[in-house]
Write a protein that holds these residues in place. Structure first.
Motif, PDB file in Angstrom:
ATOM      1  N   ARG A  85       0.795  -0.952   0.044  1.00  0.00           N
ATOM      2  CA  ARG A  85      -0.457   0.085  -0.384  1.00  0.00           C
ATOM      3  C   ARG A  85       1.308   1.133   0.333  1.00  0.00           C
ATOM      4  O   ARG A  85       0.151   2.302  -0.567  1.00  0.00           O
ATOM      5  CB  ARG A  85      -1.015  -0.035   1.451  1.00  0.00           C
ATOM      6  CG  ARG A  85      -1.802  -1.256   1.286  1.00  0.00           C
ATOM      7  CD  ARG A  85      -3.032  -1.520   0.169  1.00  0.00           C
ATOM      8  NE  ARG A  85      -2.472  -1.227  -1.169  1.00  0.00           N
ATOM      9  CZ  ARG A  85      -2.410  -2.917  -1.429  1.00  0.00           C
ATOM     10  NH1 ARG A  85      -2.604  -3.288  -0.970  1.00  0.00           N
ATOM     11  NH2 ARG A  85      -2.154  -2.804  -3.002  1.00  0.00           N
ATOM     12  N   GLN A  86       1.886   1.085   0.932  1.00  0.00           N
ATOM     13  CA  GLN A  86       3.480   2.425   0.582  1.00  0.00           C
ATOM     14  C   GLN A  86       2.795   3.207  -0.632  1.00  0.00           C
ATOM     15  O   GLN A  86       3.204   4.460  -0.781  1.00  0.00           O
ATOM     16  CB  GLN A  86       4.640   2.306   1.301  1.00  0.00           C
ATOM     17  CG  GLN A  86       4.414   1.503   2.468  1.00  0.00           C
ATOM     18  CD  GLN A  86       5.195   0.876   2.924  1.00  0.00           C
ATOM     19  OE1 GLN A  86       6.783   1.789   3.287  1.00  0.00           O
ATOM     20  NE2 GLN A  86       5.927  -0.373   2.938  1.00  0.00           N
ATOM     21  N   PRO A 250       1.132  11.040   4.538  1.00  0.00           N
ATOM     22  CA  PRO A 250       1.083   9.868   4.981  1.00  0.00           C
ATOM     23  C   PRO A 250       1.748   8.340   5.676  1.00  0.00           C
ATOM     24  O   PRO A 250       0.917   6.795   6.119  1.00  0.00           O
ATOM     25  CB  PRO A 250       2.875   9.625   3.774  1.00  0.00           C
ATOM     26  CG  PRO A 250       2.592  11.215   2.788  1.00  0.00           C
ATOM     27  CD  PRO A 250       1.744  12.083   4.601  1.00  0.00           C
ATOM     28  N   GLN A 251       2.569   9.118   6.380  1.00  0.00           N
ATOM     29  CA  GLN A 251       2.915   8.203   8.254  1.00  0.00           C
ATOM     30  C   GLN A 251       2.151   7.605   9.181  1.00  0.00           C
ATOM     31  O   GLN A 251       2.067   6.514   9.692  1.00  0.00           O
ATOM     32  CB  GLN A 251       3.997   8.878   8.463  1.00  0.00           C
ATOM     33  CG  GLN A 251       5.273   7.787   9.905  1.00  0.00           C
ATOM     34  CD  GLN A 251       6.528   7.049   9.016  1.00  0.00           C
ATOM     35  OE1 GLN A 251       5.385   6.962   8.216  1.00  0.00           O
ATOM     36  NE2 GLN A 251       6.788   6.949   9.824  1.00  0.00           N
ATOM     37  N   GLU A 350      10.244   6.284   0.547  1.00  0.00           N
ATOM     38  CA  GLU A 350      11.271   6.216   1.255  1.00  0.00           C
ATOM     39  C   GLU A 350      11.463   6.864   2.800  1.00  0.00           C
ATOM     40  O   GLU A 350      11.786   7.063   3.480  1.00  0.00           O
ATOM     41  CB  GLU A 350      12.508   7.020   0.358  1.00  0.00           C
ATOM     42  CG  GLU A 350      13.931   6.733   0.852  1.00  0.00           C
ATOM     43  CD  GLU A 350      14.786   7.335  -0.436  1.00  0.00           C
ATOM     44  OE1 GLU A 350      15.634   7.260  -0.908  1.00  0.00           O
ATOM     45  OE2 GLU A 350      14.610   8.485  -0.599  1.00  0.00           O
ATOM     46  N   GLU A 351      10.066   8.194   2.060  1.00  0.00           N
ATOM     47  CA  GLU A 351      10.192   8.891   3.074  1.00  0.00           C
ATOM     48  C   GLU A 351       9.100   8.595   4.489  1.00  0.00           C
ATOM     49  O   GLU A 351       9.269   8.817   5.186  1.00  0.00           O
ATOM     50  CB  GLU A 351       8.998  10.081   2.961  1.00  0.00           C
ATOM     51  CG  GLU A 351       8.665  11.373   3.784  1.00  0.00           C
ATOM     52  CD  GLU A 351       8.087  12.116   2.664  1.00  0.00           C
ATOM     53  OE1 GLU A 351       6.343  12.496   3.404  1.00  0.00           O
ATOM     54  OE2 GLU A 351       7.809  13.270   1.969  1.00  0.00           O
ATOM     55  N   SER A 352       8.243   7.167   4.228  1.00  0.00           N
ATOM     56  CA  SER A 352       7.556   7.106   4.799  1.00  0.00           C
ATOM     57  C   SER A 352       8.738   6.010   6.224  1.00  0.00           C
ATOM     58  O   SER A 352       7.931   5.996   7.209  1.00  0.00           O
ATOM     59  CB  SER A 352       6.033   5.545   4.526  1.00  0.00           C
ATOM     60  OG  SER A 352       6.775   5.029   3.905  1.00  0.00           O
ATOM     61  N   ASN A 353       9.788   5.814   5.715  1.00  0.00           N
ATOM     62  CA  ASN A 353      10.270   4.793   6.990  1.00  0.00           C
ATOM     63  C   ASN A 353       9.469   3.883   7.154  1.00  0.00           C
ATOM     64  O   ASN A 353       9.507   3.745   8.474  1.00  0.00           O
ATOM     65  CB  ASN A 353      10.368   6.029   7.970  1.00  0.00           C
ATOM     66  CG  ASN A 353      12.063   4.967   8.330  1.00  0.00           C
ATOM     67  OD1 ASN A 353      13.003   4.331   7.861  1.00  0.00           O
ATOM     68  ND2 ASN A 353      12.389   5.838   9.823  1.00  0.00           N
ATOM     69  N   PRO A 354       9.047   2.946   6.094  1.00  0.00           N
ATOM     70  CA  PRO A 354       8.356   1.618   6.982  1.00  0.00           C
ATOM     71  C   PRO A 354       9.184   0.523   7.872  1.00  0.00           C
ATOM     72  O   PRO A 354       9.959   0.566   7.189  1.00  0.00           O
ATOM     73  CB  PRO A 354       7.435   0.741   5.982  1.00  0.00           C
ATOM     74  CG  PRO A 354       9.241   1.371   4.553  1.00  0.00           C
ATOM     75  CD  PRO A 354       9.411   2.961   5.246  1.00  0.00           C
TER      76      PRO A 354
END
Length: 392
Positions: A85-86, A250-251, A350-354
């Motif tokens: 989903r990211q 998004p996070q 990359e921004e969401s840093n899962p």
């Protein structure tokens, strides 16, 4: 430190007497769920032996049942689904919209899950699509993820659908992104009225098409006059639709999806204890501002409530609509990103840093933290090897 109580422990201790007491009321799905939970991560399902190459620690790990109703087996499924989903996130605000059925209708839904859950999804999807398409409100094609839940905090039957919706949509000629107003998506009263009408129209059609069945205390609804009366009463009710404030980014969307998408009726973390034939668990009373309370139930009543929320075989409780529909998702999202001058899918990930997803047999040594490797595997005994993998 004592082991934490699990739903599986309750089923193992009280499941046999529950089956004997309520044998006539248990369907195939409920029996299979009870069996899966009682066997999950036991030697009956086979397993593997892990060894640490650094300190020599040996650990035995039993296989999971992978049933979608099992509290222990949703973590890996949730991580894998979330990773996919990211790549679908847009750099816009997201709204959380909830559609709830009234109690008068819930009894009909419970006795006809396969038919009425499908009606519920269709009514929700058409309601959002139609109101969003109206130029008076947004005038655009939207996309959203819909997740079916059937429980309240006290485990009673409470069918409703959670929708995660980007705050805007694609113009019908594909020329621009149409944003919604700040902190406002669509008017909930308008959504509620249309949702009520669409659902009741389809429910009436299902009854007239002889697709609904009633039994027990609701057997009288098989009579057209009684069914018509319930529909008339339901039309006079205000159906609850509400929209929560938009997510921060998004996070936050990912964190929410991680909690809700693969949630089941109750997690093991909410269980407090089991003494004799009594089970206690924590719950939030939203009628009293979400106060955390403790509820005590007879074990048979706890199992009964847990089994209220089993899903029909093959029924998908997570669905994607509009811009996020499976057939054209990537093409539509790429167009939306160009129109938004947004980040690329890779940058969003990359921004969401899962959290990194792990393979089923990846494990770290409890003693030294090094990676453990599989030294041996054994399969469950045959015949009668369980096979109850479910769809989402």
């Amino acid at each position: 430190m004592p082991a934490r109580l699990e739903v599986a422990d309750i089923v193992r201790r009280h499941g046999q007497t529950y089956r004997q007491a309520y044998d006539d009321h248990l369907g195939r799905v409920e029996r299979r769920v009870m069996s899966a939970l009682s066997l999950c991560r036991t030697a009956r399902l086979g397993g593997h032996v892990l060894g640490c190459q650094s300190c020599g620690t040996i650990r035995v790990a039993y296989n999971s049942c992978r049933n979608r109703h099992c509290p222990k087996c949703q973590g890996q499924a949730s991580r894998e689904w979330l990773a996919a989903r990211q790549k679908d996130l847009l750099s816009v605000g997201y709204f959380h919209v909830v559609f709830t059925l009234p109690q008068q209708i819930a009894a009909i839904v419970f006795q006809n899950k396969q038919v009425t859950y499908a009606i519920l999804f269709r009514a929700v999807a058409e309601t959002l699509r139609r109101i969003a398409a109206n130029p008076k409100h947004l005038g655009a094609e939207i996309g959203f993820i819909a997740v079916l839940h059937s429980w309240g905090q006290n485990l009673e039957y409470h069918p409703h659908i959670h929708c995660i919706v980007p705050g805007g949509g694609l113009a019908f000629d594909g020329s621009r992104w149409v944003p919604c107003r700040a902190n406002f998506f669509l008017p909930v009263r308008v959504l509620s009225r249309l949702f009520r009408r669409l659902f009741l129209e389809e429910l009436k059609g299902a009854f007239e098409g002889d697709k609904l069945r009633f039994f027990g205390e609701f057997a009288q609804l098989s009579e057209p006059a009684n069914f018509k009366r319930i529909l008339a009463e339901s039309r006079r009710l205000e159906w609850l639709v509400y929209a929560k404030p938009p997510f921060a980014g998004p996070q936050q969307v990912l964190a929410y999806l991680a909690r809700y998408a693969h949630r089941i009726a109750i997690s093991n973390s909410r269980l407090v204890g089991m003494e004799g034939d009594q089970v206690t668990f924590r719950w939030r009373d939203y009628r009293h501002r979400g106060a955390v309370k403790v509820m005590r139930l007879n074990a048979h009543e706890f199992i009964r409530r847990f089994l209220l929320h089993t899903l029909p075989d093959g029924f998908h409780r997570i669905r994607h609509y509009g811009l996020l529909a499976n057939g054209h998702r990537q093409q539509k999202l790429e167009l939306c990103r160009r129109l938004l001058c947004a980040l690329s899918p890779e940058a969003v990930v990359e921004e969401s840093n899962p959290e990194p997803t792990s393979t089923p047999f990846t494990s770290r040594c409890a003693c030294c933290g090094e990676r453990m490797i599989i030294l041996g595997v054994w399969a469950p005994p045959r015949p009668g090897r369980p096979s109850w993998n479910d769809s989402s």
